[in-house]
Design an enzyme around this catalytic site. Structure first.
Site, PDB file in Angstrom:
ATOM      1  CE1 TYR A 129      -3.032  -3.105   0.405  1.00  0.00           C
ATOM      2  CE2 TYR A 129      -3.298  -2.601   2.447  1.00  0.00           C
ATOM      3  CZ  TYR A 129      -3.714  -3.508   1.583  1.00  0.00           C
ATOM      4  OH  TYR A 129      -4.364  -4.481   1.431  1.00  0.00           O
ATOM      5  CG  HIS A 146      -1.151  -8.562  -0.049  1.00  0.00           C
ATOM      6  ND1 HIS A 146      -0.905  -7.370  -0.108  1.00  0.00           N
ATOM      7  CD2 HIS A 146      -2.597  -8.424  -0.376  1.00  0.00           C
ATOM      8  CE1 HIS A 146      -1.889  -6.424   0.032  1.00  0.00           C
ATOM      9  NE2 HIS A 146      -2.714  -7.311  -0.379  1.00  0.00           N
TER      10      HIS A 146
END
Ligand code: NAP
Length: 266
Positions: free
Chosen positions: A42, A100
């Site tokens: 992010y 992830h």
């Protein structure tokens, strides 16, 4: 793990929004939203830097989650990636560290890295994200794989496929299910039926969508909000108990799956 927390995707991408994003996370924490979900991906590490500012001086209050990129998930690479995340987050440990999504690195290597990080205290728990039921079964068959604590997947009223097989499997194995994009990045909140139901109940679509998720056993929910009003609606969802008749109406508006469907993901 707290049942309700805050996501951080799209944070840390623009310097001009930094103060607002830190303030939103701080507001959430002051209201009792004690789980923060972030990732090295992010904002290319920018979201972790925002989180560092938000949790400064209150680290012990928060259950902190970050994620490793699949291409960094090798035995040595994952340890190095975690060390970089800890530095950006200005903390000595993560409460939960997730893969992830599944990439090309053999799962056994990632599990070995996670177990080593857990043994030396840099992470308290580890888990995965975007794993379907077959991935989970494979993981559970690997040495150490049974220590998987959570699977973070797309789950909201408009996307209920995991209820067919993945959610029952996670429940049976005691693995927490973390629901990401719980308001479908805002799209769900424009659903006509949900908007009408919320108006009738005197709440907001976000409160109802989140309260519905919070009513699902074994599920924790991580909406993202940088608008302070949105943060307050998220907190309000924790106090909202939907009546059985509302659950029935929601099941008509958003039917559960009638067969196995591929895992939805962003
Ligand atoms: N593991 C994965 O692959 C994965 C994938 C996606 C997401 N995630 C995690 O899950 C978190 C949440 O998912 P998400 O960010 O994709 O989507 P989301 O939480 O479903 O939606 C976030 C969007 O909804 C808006 N919003 C929030 N509350 C609202 C309200 N009460 N009324 C109107 N709009 C509202 C936010 O606006 P404002 O920001 O303007 O307040 C933001 O634009 C992420 O931030 C991330 O931490 C993980």
């Amino acid at each position: 793990m707290p049942a309700l927390g805050m996501g951080t995707w799209r944070m840390g991408e623009r310097v001009a929004l930094r103060e607002r994003e830190v303030a939103a996370l701080r507001l959430g924490m002051s209201l009792g939203l004690d789980l923060i979900d972030t990732a090295e991906m992010y904002g290319d590490g920018g979201a972790e830097a925002i989180v560092a500012d938000a949790i400064a001086g209150r680290r012990e209050q928060v259950f902190l989650v970050s994620k490793v990129y699949p291409h960094n998930a090798g035995r040595r690479e994952a340890v190095a990636a975690c060390t970089r995340s800890l530095k950006r987050l200005r903390t000595g440990y993560l409460d939960l560290y997730l893969l992830h999504w599944r990439g090309d690195v053999p799962l056994a290597q990632t599990v070995a890295a996670f177990e080593a990080l857990r043994a030396d205290g840099r992470i308290r728990h580890w888990g995965v994200s975007n794993f379907d039921a077959a991935d989970m079964r494979e993981l559970l068959g690997i040495d150490g794989g049974q220590h998987c604590a959570a699977n973070q997947v797309l789950y909201h009223l408009g996307s209920r496929g995991i209820e067919w097989d993945l959610l029952p499997l996670c429940r049976a194995k005691g693995i927490a299910l973390m629901a990401y994009s719980p308001v479908d990045q805002g799209r769900l909140l424009r659903h006509r039926g949900l908007v009408a139901l919320a108006a009738r109940l005197g709440g907001t679509p976000a409160e109802i969508a989140l309260a519905w998720l919070l009513a699902q056993p074994g599920v924790s929910v991580i909406p993202k909000a940088s608008d302070p009003a949105h943060v307050r609606y998220i907190r309000a969802a924790a106090d909202l108990k939907l009546a059985p008749s509302v659950h029935a109406e929601l099941a008509t508006l958003f039917p559960p799956p009638k067969a196995s469907v591929p895992l939805a993901m962003l």
